[in-house]
Motif scaffolding. Structure first.
Motif, PDB file in Angstrom:
ATOM      1  N   ALA A   5      18.357  32.974  21.085  1.00 52.02           N
ATOM      2  CA  ALA A   5      19.629  33.636  21.378  1.00 52.02           C
ATOM      3  C   ALA A   5      20.654  32.629  21.907  1.00 52.02           C
ATOM      4  CB  ALA A   5      19.413  34.759  22.385  1.00 52.02           C
ATOM      5  N   ILE A   6      20.208  31.732  22.783  1.00 52.56           N
ATOM      6  CA  ILE A   6      21.109  30.710  23.338  1.00 52.56           C
ATOM      7  C   ILE A   6      21.587  29.770  22.245  1.00 52.56           C
ATOM      8  CG2 ILE A   6      21.221  28.715  24.884  1.00 52.56           C
ATOM      9  CD1 ILE A   6      19.165  30.243  26.664  1.00 52.56           C
ATOM     10  N   PHE A  10      24.104  31.614  20.100  1.00 53.48           N
ATOM     11  CA  PHE A  10      25.343  31.854  20.842  1.00 53.48           C
ATOM     12  C   PHE A  10      26.178  30.582  20.949  1.00 53.48           C
ATOM     13  CE2 PHE A  10      27.737  32.027  24.868  1.00 53.48           C
ATOM     14  CZ  PHE A  10      28.501  33.174  24.628  1.00 53.48           C
ATOM     15  N   THR A  11      25.516  29.448  21.165  1.00 54.43           N
ATOM     16  CA  THR A  11      26.231  28.173  21.299  1.00 54.43           C
ATOM     17  C   THR A  11      26.446  27.479  19.951  1.00 54.43           C
ATOM     18  OG1 THR A  11      24.115  27.053  21.740  1.00 54.43           O
ATOM     19  CG2 THR A  11      25.396  27.797  23.646  1.00 54.43           C
ATOM     20  N   ARG A  12      25.948  28.109  18.887  1.00 53.57           N
ATOM     21  CA  ARG A  12      26.128  27.606  17.522  1.00 53.57           C
ATOM     22  C   ARG A  12      25.604  26.180  17.348  1.00 53.57           C
ATOM     23  NH1 ARG A  12      32.199  29.885  15.851  1.00 53.57           N
ATOM     24  NH2 ARG A  12      31.702  32.095  16.215  1.00 53.57           N
TER      25      ARG A  12
END
Length: 307
Positions: free
Chosen positions: A57-58, A61-63
């Motif tokens: 997920a991180i 989210f940070t691509r």
């Protein structure tokens, strides 16, 4: 303006350092609580699955892009076994027989194990007097914690040996990372995501054979596994990366000094665990060995000598 910004960044790094110390120190408490309703293999399965989900997920989210080279994934499979699967299983098994605080003390030997492996495997790592002195002092502290004068015939001693094997796995993994992964200059979070995800997949494949025991899922057990996975195996990587970037690797590594203190304190306060005199004394000697081996004693004197 610049000073305020710098102060803000420093405060943020400090906050993440504290979160990292508390989370890693509490991980052994979470394992102990998880064992109230799960087997050691189920604890590790839950830890890695929740940790992988958090890191994925991180990363999304940070691509940040995951590594694509097959050879990197191959190296990270080795790292996943040495840094995640094997030591997590060893610590979970050990905590069936010893306190969470004692397990956290043994986890503090990781820098010593890493140094020992590096001295043997990396030609650039020279056995300086400080490193050798630190190793001897550190492992002297391990003997104090082990307390051989009490006898070596019960399962608690074997469990403590398992903890040392676990930290040896960490040492092997860190040296392997330094040798085969670090020179590639890849980002820390995607690397952590891949290695934890590989560990989760390996545990899921093995689960039908090794994790079939009946489960007793209480709110206490479930929340502990979520905390262990999402925080201790997921967010901790992000916090550690931020602390290293803000303070440097050497200062960031001082979190090792705090985790056993937090682990022992939480075990005593929340689980009513008993602490023998030799355990904190041995832990102090272990930390002192790490300080000596990293040449951190008498910084003022060294600074004057360089002038």
């Amino acid at each position: 303006m610049i000073r305020q910004g710098s102060a803000g960044v420093s405060a943020s790094v400090l906050a993440q350092f504290v979160l990292l110390a508390v989370t890693w120190g509490a991980s052994f408490l979470f394992i102990k609580i998880g064992l109230e309703g799960l087997s050691p293999t189920q604890v590790v399965l839950a830890r890695l699955v929740f940790g992988a989900a958090a890191l994925l997920a991180i990363t999304l989210f940070t691509r940040q892009a995951l590594p694509r080279e097959a050879i990197v994934w191959g190296h990270l499979t080795v790292v996943a076994i040495l840094l995640c699967v094997a030591p997590f299983l060893l610590f979970a098994w050990a905590e069936q027989h010893i306190s969470s605080g004692l397990a956290s003390i043994y986890n503090a030997t990781t820098p010593l194990m890493t140094m020992l492996v590096a001295l043997a495997a990396l030609p650039a790592e020279r056995p300086t007097p400080a490193r050798l002195t630190g190793l001897v002092a550190g492992f002297g502290g391990v003997l104090v914690v082990l307390a051989p004068w009490r006898g070596l015939g019960d399962s608690g001693v074997l469990a403590q040996a398992y903890c040392l094997v676990a930290t040896a796995c960490y040492g092997l993994a860190f040296v392997y990372l330094r040798r085969f992964i670090s020179p590639r200059g890849l980002s820390a979070v995607p690397l952590a995501t891949v290695q934890v995800s590989i560990g989760a997949v390996l545990m899921m494949l093995a689960a039908p054979f090794i994790a079939t025991q009946p489960m007793h899922l209480t709110a206490r057990v479930t929340l502990s596994m979520l905390a262990l996975g999402v925080l201790g195996t997921g967010m901790a990587y992000v916090w550690n990366t931020a602390v290293v970037a803000g303070w440097g690797a050497t200062n960031a590594s001082t979190v090792t000094y705090l985790t056993p203190l937090i682990g022992v304190a939480l075990g005593v306060v929340l689980l009513d665990e008993r602490v023998s005199w030799n355990q904190p004394v041995g832990a102090v000697i272990v930390v002192l060995g790490i300080v000596i081996s990293q040449n951190r004693l008498l910084p003022t004197v060294r600074s004057r000598e360089l002038v």
